[in-house]
Write a protein that holds these residues in place. Structure first.
Motif: not given
Length: 202
Positions: A115-123
């Motif tokens: 989940d690239d978008e979710g990872l970006k939001n996480h970071m």
């Protein structure tokens, strides 16, 4: 001295907090490393049915087997005297550990789901928010250590977590955490372990 063996994959991941604690405590142990299943499924397939819950890590302490990564870590922390000196301090240590575990578990879920978008939001959102909260906790408790103005498992687990961050420049915004984790990384036993441990992908 106890006969100790830690069995985990040839990775840092969920085994490394236990290894760091054993290193800090100067505990001699057998570091049994299993080939990750994506490299060769056979060794883990053979070992899996012999483990209590079909998962690693597993810690053997004088012949008694303990499973679940954080149960193993908390046990070692108590054995080496870094779990907190009072019940209140132990609860404060657990609070920090659980906060970090939430970050680890959320990040791992997003990573394995691709989940690239979710990872970006996480970071960019979740992680800075959590680090800000931890920075405030650290400041409120004296600014030197996460709990009780002395070194505990909470400090070591925070070090282990930030050491794995892909972009450590995020710590520039949290100077007390950066200072603390730098100090932990320079503790002789921790520094020696980090410099000598097997090089793995994660």
């Amino acid at each position: 001295m106890a006969a100790v063996k830690l069995t985990y994959f040839n990775l840092r991941a969920r085994g490394e907090p236990i290894r760091l604690l054993l290193a800090y405590g100067g505990v001699k142990y057998e570091d049994e490393r299993v080939i990750p299943s994506w490299e060769d499924p056979a060794p883990w397939a053979a070992l899996k049915p012999t483990t209590p819950y079909g998962q690693l890590p597993v810690l053997s302490w004088d012949g008694v087997v303990i499973s679940q990564s954080m149960a193993c870590a908390r046990f070692v922390a108590k054995e080496i005297g870094v779990a907190g000196r009072t019940n209140l301090e132990k609860a404060q240590v657990d609070e920090i550990i659980d906060c970090i575990q939430d970050l680890i578990n959320k990040g791992a879920t997003l990573f394995f789901a691709k989940d690239d978008e979710g990872l970006k939001n996480h970071m960019t959102v979740t992680l800075p928010t959590a680090l800000g909260q931890l920075e405030k906790r650290l400041e409120a408790r004296g600014g030197q250590f996460m709990v009780g103005n002395s070194f505990t498992f909470a400090d070591l687990h925070l070090f282990a977590y930030v050491s794995e961050l892909p972009d450590k420049s995020i710590l520039d915004g949290f100077p007390k955490i950066k200072n603390l984790t730098d100090r932990v990384g320079n503790l002789p036993n921790i520094k020696a372990w980090v410099e000598s441990r097997p090089v793995t992908t994660m």
